[in-house]
Design a protein around this motif. Structure first.
Motif, PDB file in Angstrom:
ATOM      1  N   UNK A 121      26.076  34.236 -56.818  1.00 16.75           N
ATOM      2  CA  UNK A 121      27.146  34.237 -57.301  1.00 16.75           C
ATOM      3  C   UNK A 121      27.230  34.753 -58.834  1.00 16.75           C
ATOM      4  N   UNK A 122      28.053  35.554 -59.143  1.00 13.35           N
ATOM      5  CA  UNK A 122      27.921  36.035 -60.580  1.00 13.35           C
ATOM      6  C   UNK A 122      29.495  35.733 -61.260  1.00 13.35           C
ATOM      7  N   UNK A 123      29.212  35.641 -62.588  1.00 14.29           N
ATOM      8  CA  UNK A 123      30.618  35.192 -63.326  1.00 14.29           C
ATOM      9  C   UNK A 123      30.634  36.249 -64.623  1.00 14.29           C
ATOM     10  N   UNK A 124      31.540  37.355 -64.720  1.00 16.44           N
ATOM     11  CA  UNK A 124      31.587  37.915 -65.931  1.00 16.44           C
ATOM     12  C   UNK A 124      31.597  37.235 -67.258  1.00 16.44           C
ATOM     13  N   UNK A 125      30.691  37.728 -68.004  1.00 15.07           N
ATOM     14  CA  UNK A 125      30.871  36.858 -69.415  1.00 15.07           C
ATOM     15  C   UNK A 125      31.177  38.009 -70.617  1.00 15.07           C
ATOM     16  N   UNK A 126      31.938  37.258 -71.644  1.00  9.89           N
ATOM     17  CA  UNK A 126      31.908  38.213 -72.764  1.00  9.89           C
ATOM     18  C   UNK A 126      30.542  38.479 -73.503  1.00  9.89           C
ATOM     19  N   UNK A 127      30.432  39.525 -74.282  1.00 11.99           N
ATOM     20  CA  UNK A 127      28.889  39.715 -74.770  1.00 11.99           C
ATOM     21  C   UNK A 127      28.392  38.710 -75.529  1.00 11.99           C
ATOM     22  N   UNK A 128      29.327  37.996 -76.343  1.00 13.52           N
ATOM     23  CA  UNK A 128      28.819  37.120 -77.201  1.00 13.52           C
ATOM     24  C   UNK A 128      28.857  35.559 -76.591  1.00 13.52           C
ATOM     25  N   UNK A 129      29.369  35.386 -75.551  1.00  8.80           N
ATOM     26  CA  UNK A 129      29.458  33.905 -74.825  1.00  8.80           C
ATOM     27  C   UNK A 129      27.903  33.581 -74.457  1.00  8.80           C
ATOM     28  N   UNK A 130      27.817  32.354 -74.474  1.00  8.38           N
ATOM     29  CA  UNK A 130      26.415  31.772 -74.060  1.00  8.38           C
ATOM     30  C   UNK A 130      26.610  31.001 -72.873  1.00  8.38           C
ATOM     31  N   UNK A 131      25.543  30.857 -72.183  1.00  5.41           N
ATOM     32  CA  UNK A 131      25.819  30.111 -70.931  1.00  5.41           C
ATOM     33  C   UNK A 131      24.661  29.169 -70.624  1.00  5.41           C
ATOM     34  N   UNK A 142      27.916  42.026 -69.017  1.00  4.87           N
ATOM     35  CA  UNK A 142      27.032  40.788 -69.004  1.00  4.87           C
ATOM     36  C   UNK A 142      27.628  39.857 -68.109  1.00  4.87           C
ATOM     37  N   UNK A 143      26.854  39.219 -67.324  1.00  9.61           N
ATOM     38  CA  UNK A 143      27.052  38.013 -66.205  1.00  9.61           C
ATOM     39  C   UNK A 143      26.321  36.817 -66.313  1.00  9.61           C
ATOM     40  N   UNK A 144      26.634  35.758 -65.692  1.00 14.42           N
ATOM     41  CA  UNK A 144      25.962  34.606 -65.455  1.00 14.42           C
ATOM     42  C   UNK A 144      25.580  34.635 -64.102  1.00 14.42           C
ATOM     43  N   UNK A 145      24.475  34.058 -63.714  1.00 11.06           N
ATOM     44  CA  UNK A 145      23.961  34.371 -62.139  1.00 11.06           C
ATOM     45  C   UNK A 145      23.808  32.479 -61.614  1.00 11.06           C
ATOM     46  N   UNK A 146      24.543  32.320 -60.512  1.00 15.49           N
ATOM     47  CA  UNK A 146      24.353  31.195 -59.977  1.00 15.49           C
ATOM     48  C   UNK A 146      24.412  31.279 -58.507  1.00 15.49           C
ATOM     49  N   UNK A 147      24.242  30.317 -57.644  1.00 16.77           N
ATOM     50  CA  UNK A 147      24.228  30.301 -56.254  1.00 16.77           C
ATOM     51  C   UNK A 147      24.932  29.413 -55.472  1.00 16.77           C
ATOM     52  N   UNK A 148      25.289  29.434 -54.394  1.00 16.26           N
ATOM     53  CA  UNK A 148      26.058  28.519 -53.718  1.00 16.26           C
ATOM     54  C   UNK A 148      24.962  27.134 -53.553  1.00 16.26           C
ATOM     55  N   UNK A 149      25.107  26.185 -54.020  1.00 13.99           N
ATOM     56  CA  UNK A 149      24.266  24.948 -54.072  1.00 13.99           C
ATOM     57  C   UNK A 149      23.764  24.831 -52.673  1.00 13.99           C
ATOM     58  N   UNK A 150      22.414  24.467 -52.460  1.00 14.00           N
ATOM     59  CA  UNK A 150      21.804  24.343 -51.241  1.00 14.00           C
ATOM     60  C   UNK A 150      21.565  25.330 -50.260  1.00 14.00           C
ATOM     61  N   UNK A 151      22.048  26.554 -50.721  1.00 11.20           N
ATOM     62  CA  UNK A 151      21.722  27.597 -49.495  1.00 11.20           C
ATOM     63  C   UNK A 151      20.345  28.278 -50.091  1.00 11.20           C
ATOM     64  N   UNK A 152      19.634  27.483 -50.974  1.00 17.59           N
ATOM     65  CA  UNK A 152      18.546  28.282 -51.695  1.00 17.59           C
ATOM     66  C   UNK A 152      17.193  27.667 -50.653  1.00 17.59           C
ATOM     67  N   UNK A 153      16.211  28.587 -50.677  1.00 18.30           N
ATOM     68  CA  UNK A 153      15.033  28.056 -50.052  1.00 18.30           C
ATOM     69  C   UNK A 153      13.774  28.034 -50.946  1.00 18.30           C
ATOM     70  N   UNK A 154      13.233  26.706 -50.797  1.00 12.53           N
ATOM     71  CA  UNK A 154      11.965  26.553 -51.671  1.00 12.53           C
ATOM     72  C   UNK A 154      10.816  26.710 -51.065  1.00 12.53           C
ATOM     73  N   UNK A 155       9.886  27.511 -51.635  1.00 16.14           N
ATOM     74  CA  UNK A 155       8.461  27.628 -51.265  1.00 16.14           C
ATOM     75  C   UNK A 155       7.545  27.307 -52.513  1.00 16.14           C
ATOM     76  N   UNK A 156       6.484  26.537 -52.147  1.00 13.65           N
ATOM     77  CA  UNK A 156       5.588  26.303 -53.098  1.00 13.65           C
ATOM     78  C   UNK A 156       4.840  27.369 -53.597  1.00 13.65           C
ATOM     79  N   UNK A 157       4.176  27.246 -54.551  1.00 14.08           N
ATOM     80  CA  UNK A 157       3.272  28.728 -54.782  1.00 14.08           C
ATOM     81  C   UNK A 157       2.091  28.572 -53.988  1.00 14.08           C
ATOM     82  N   UNK A 158       1.759  29.629 -53.183  1.00 13.14           N
ATOM     83  CA  UNK A 158       0.702  29.438 -52.182  1.00 13.14           C
ATOM     84  C   UNK A 158      -0.621  30.303 -53.299  1.00 13.14           C
TER      85      UNK A 158
END
Lengths: 367, 258
Positions: A292-302, A351-367
């Protein structure tokens, strides 16, 4: 859909095969169940076609065994196996009519002529080629030749039908049609289909289960959904569909399956079945449509990762954008159009802030 | 306009150049004049003489016998060779098929001398057997190349398809390979037959007085001047050649359907 108690119709046990000291199949063990539509998917040279040829009896294994219906068929030659193949280039007999092509296998089994006639005619009706039975293969279109090849194999009522990249020679539209026809045919005949392809979309559409292969080994076996949504390694994640990979470090364990992870200096909550330790580095995998992305002002912090849109492509159903994160990495995002927002679009450089739908992520350990 | 006429005239000249000797020969075979320098009226007596010339007819019969046996055996061996090349992928396949071209292109005289040397080492008496072996030898490359080029038009997965559908090796050969290769097999038989029939150089080295073939007989006859009987014989042979050409063309035509 898949019942684990189903009978295993094909079983490969510790199969190994090399050509010129190059390992093609590396200690492969797998079960294929009665009546399922299984796809073997992998990049070219991964050994998938060799697996099919081994099952057909056209190649012999260096070691290991093959069981068909619980009977060991490792030493049984191709002509005595109860499997049939639809070859990549169809391999129709050029000097025989469509009817004779389809009747060939039955004639080899010395089935009485009236029965051959009846079974071939039934088959011709199923593949809608009754009017073409006296033609020679050269007088047919690619799609028709494809159907003759399928009919020629299926008419023998094999326990397993092997299809080697069988749709790859057809154009896009015809391929889509044949995908549906094959699926319907498989349900109707209730024969196990093993389909080899390098086309992931084809594999996802058609299969009950997908076997992802790479370098002669199985990377993952699962339903299309499992393969797409919960890939068990980076190869599968990257090979099937588009994927964004965020490298992260575990900050702390929250509770049960929840962890706090640091991604490019921002904290995200992740959930996984894995047991992770503090400071362990992991990869967070996200499909473009899960971001998911959210548009931000150039000056805004996130508190979230930020970046700028550098590419946007209208895809009809979705709006696909490429974002360059402030860390320099690129991520792809795919957003569905919102019916209520006709102006839904992004401008380049936004400028955008990036997030995702919680728990939709897949976690893999570094092989 | 003019250009087109010029090219037509040129074409005509080429054909006149090619066919004049043949027409003179045919004409002389019906010429009553023995030396063929002028037209002395129409006759068929040279054909009658030919019919009564037993040694010439015996030589013709010998030639046809050799040609039939040599081309049949060469076709059998060569077809099997072509099938092996088609069926199997192996290292050095290019080299092996290249060797065929070497035999095919090597001058007849080289082949003649090497075969003669071989027969002397083996202690074979020159005659029917040595001649037959020699003719088979120079026909085989033509057969392999003709049949192989026909087969290589097809995907050799059809052989695997046959196997997959339950056919044994023998059935695959009979039901799939032979029907596909048939036009090439017939064509290469005709080609071998012609090659064998008009070979002079190799034959002159490897046959003995016990077995005389037609080209050598004619050659020895014309040493003392062209006999009108030979003209008659040559005319007959042209007739046979033409019928072979027509046969080959017809076979090629019927083969277009595959």
């Amino acid at each position: 859909m898949l019942n684990k108690n189903q009978n295993s119709i094909i079983r490969l046990a510790n199969a190994k095969k090399s050509f010129d000291n190059k390992v093609i199949i590396n200690d492969l063990t797998l079960d294929i169940y009665d009546g399922e539509f299984v796809t073997i998917l992998g990049p070219s040279g991964c050994g998938k076609t060799t697996v099919l040829r081994v099952l057909a009896g056209l190649e012999t294994l260096d070691s290991g065994d093959i069981y068909l219906d619980d009977k060991c068929i490792t030493q049984v030659p191709a002509e005595k196996r109860n499997t049939n193949t639809v070859f990549q280039g169809y391999a129709l007999f050029p000097h025989m009519t469509v009817f004779e092509n389809i009747a060939f296998g039955l004639r080899m089994q010395k089935i009485p002529e009236p029965e051959i006639k009846q079974r071939v005619n039934e088959m011709l009706a199923i593949v809608k080629l009754t009017d073409f039975k006296d033609r020679q293969p050269a007088q047919l279109s690619g799609g028709q030749q494809q159907r003759v090849a399928i009919a020629r194999a299926v008419v023998n009522q094999p326990k397993v039908l092997l299809l080697d990249e069988s749709l790859s020679a057809l154009d896009y539209k015809l391929r889509k049609e044949m995908q549906n026809e094959l699926k319907m045919l498989q349900r109707k005949l209730n024969i196990t289909f093993i389909f080899v392809t390098h086309d992931q979309e084809e594999a996802l559409t058609m299969s009950d289960r997908i076997i992802v292969m790479n370098n002669g080994s199985v990377e993952q076996i699962g339903t299309p959904r499992e393969i797409y949504e919960t890939p068990t390694n980076l190869f599968v994640a990257k090979f099937i569909g588009e994927i964004n990979i965020f490298p992260a470090v575990i900050d702390s364990h929250i509770d049960e399956d929840k962890y706090l992870a640091n991604v490019h200096g921002c904290q995200y909550t992740i959930s996984t079945d894995l047991t992770l330790e503090k400071n362990q580095s992991v990869n967070i995998l996200l499909r473009p449509e899960d971001l998911r992305i959210k548009e931000l002002d150039d000056k805004a912090t996130s508190v979230q990762i930020t970046g700028h849109i550098i590419e946007r492509n209208y895809k009809g159903m979705t709006l696909d954008s490429v974002i360059r994160l402030d860390s320099g990495e690129r991520v792809q995002i795919s957003e569905f159009f919102d019916e209520d927002d006709p102006d839904f679009d992004h401008s380049l450089g936004q400028k955008v802030a990036v997030s995702w739908v919680e728990s939709w992520e897949v976690i893999l350990t570094n092989e | 306009m003019l250009k087109r006429h010029i090219s037509k005239v040129l074409l005509l000249l080429v054909y006149i150049y090619l066919y004049t000797p043949i027409f003179i020969l045919i004409g002389n075979s019906f010429n009553a004049s023995k030396y063929g320098l002028k037209w002395n009226g129409f006759t068929t007596k040279w054909y009658e003489l030919l019919w009564n010339n037993d040694t010439l007819l015996q030589a013709a019969f010998n030639s046809i016998t050799i040609a039939v046996f040599a081309s049949s055996i060469a076709v059998a061996i060569g077809t099997l060779g072509a099938v092996a090349l088609f069926k199997h992928q192996f290292k050095g396949k290019k080299f092996i098929s290249g060797l065929l071209f070497v035999v095919m292109m090597s001058p007849d005289i080289v082949m003649a001398i090497s075969l003669l040397a071989l027969f002397i080492i083996l202690g074979l008496e020159l005659g029917f057997v040595t001649l037959l072996i020699s003719h088979i030898t120079f026909c085989i490359p033509f057969v392999v190349i003709t049949v192989y080029s026909r087969l290589s038009n097809f995907d050799n997965a059809i052989l695997e398809a046959g196997k997959d559908l339950g056919a044994t090796e023998a059935t695959i050969f009979k039901r799939i390979i032979l029907p596909i290769a048939k036009p090439a097999i017939i064509a290469s038989w005709l080609l071998s037959f012609t090659l064998s029939l008009d070979d002079v150089i190799v034959s002159s080295f490897v046959t003995g007085p016990s077995f005389e073939v037609l080209p050598l007989k004619i050659y020895s006859m014309v040493k003392v001047g062209v006999s009108p009987e030979v003209n008659a014989l040559a005319t007959m042979m042209i007739l046979i050649s033409i019928s072979f050409v027509i046969a080959a063309a017809l076979i090629n035509k019927s083969d277009k359907s595959v």
